[in-house]
Structure formats: structure tokens, C-alpha cells
Design a protein around this motif. Structure first.
Motif, PDB file in Angstrom:
ATOM      1  N   ARG A  51       3.616 -11.697   5.017  1.00 22.84           N
ATOM      2  CA  ARG A  51       2.403 -12.963   5.381  1.00 22.84           C
ATOM      3  C   ARG A  51       0.995 -11.534   6.015  1.00 22.84           C
ATOM      4  NH1 ARG A  51       7.388 -15.358   7.863  1.00 22.84           N
ATOM      5  NH2 ARG A  51       6.425 -14.272   9.778  1.00 22.84           N
ATOM      6  N   SER A  52       1.019 -11.091   6.400  1.00 20.95           N
ATOM      7  CA  SER A  52      -0.334 -10.551   6.886  1.00 20.95           C
ATOM      8  C   SER A  52      -1.238 -10.355   5.663  1.00 20.95           C
ATOM      9  CB  SER A  52      -0.202  -9.662   7.858  1.00 20.95           C
ATOM     10  OG  SER A  52       0.570  -8.712   7.962  1.00 20.95           O
ATOM     11  N   GLN A  54      -0.251 -10.719   2.353  1.00 23.01           N
ATOM     12  CA  GLN A  54      -1.031 -12.377   2.111  1.00 23.01           C
ATOM     13  C   GLN A  54      -2.850 -13.066   2.704  1.00 23.01           C
ATOM     14  OE1 GLN A  54       2.972 -14.388   1.384  1.00 23.01           O
ATOM     15  NE2 GLN A  54       3.452 -13.745   0.144  1.00 23.01           N
TER      16      GLN A  54
END
Length: 95
Positions: A51-52, A54
Motif C-alpha cells: 500500500r505504501s 502504491q
């Protein structure tokens, strides 16, 4: 009484075997649960890292600087080693 004396050793060995197998299966079950918990924790960390990553890609696409990121103007000033002197040996080393 004769039958008890004959069957008692087999029953004792059978009970010992049963307890040994029960403890082995319980240990295996506990190990599988611990491994599943560790895998779930690793997956959660991996998902958070994804997620980070992305979010960083989206920030680059939107030209938003990430916190702590080095800008292009600052990047030119960051050098691990000074430029090499390619002019050849100095006159002092010839002496």
C-alpha cells in the motif's frame, strides 16, 4: 486373574502409545497455529508495504513530493564520491 496378568502389559503399552501420540498431535497442532499466525502477520506487513509503495507511485504520477524525498535539484548535489581527476598524474608525484 490370569487374563489380567496377560493383558495388563499390552494395555499399559497401549496407553503409553496413546499418550505419546496425543502429545505429538497436540504439539503439531500448536505449531501449525503459530505458523499460521506468523504467516498472517507477514502477509499484513507485506500488504502494508504494498500500500505504501502504491501511494508512492500515485504521488509520483501526481507530481506530489513524498515526505523525505529528494527533489531533482537536490539530487545533483548528492554525490557519494567526488568527481575523479582525469587530467593525469600531478607534477608533485613525478618527483
Amino acid at each position: 486373574m490370569e487374563y489380567v496378568a496377560v493383558l495388563l502389559p499390552s494395555l499399559v503399552v497401549g496407553l503409553l502409545f496413546w499418550f505419546a501420540m496425543k502429545s505429538i498431535f497436540n504439539a503439531d497442532k500448536a505449531e501449525r497455529q503459530a505458523e499460521a499466525e506468523a504467516q498472517a502477520e507477514a502477509d499484513a506487513r507485506s500488504a502494508a508495504g504494498t500500500r505504501s509503495a502504491q501511494a508512492a507511485e500515485q504521488a509520483v504520477k501526481q507530481d506530489k513530493p513524498r515526505p523525505g524525498a529528494v527533489s531533482d535539484s537536490q539530487q545533483g548535489n548528492l554525490q557519494a564520491f567526488p568527481p575523479a581527476d582525469t587530467s593525469g598524474p600531478s607534477a608533485e608525484s613525478d618527483k
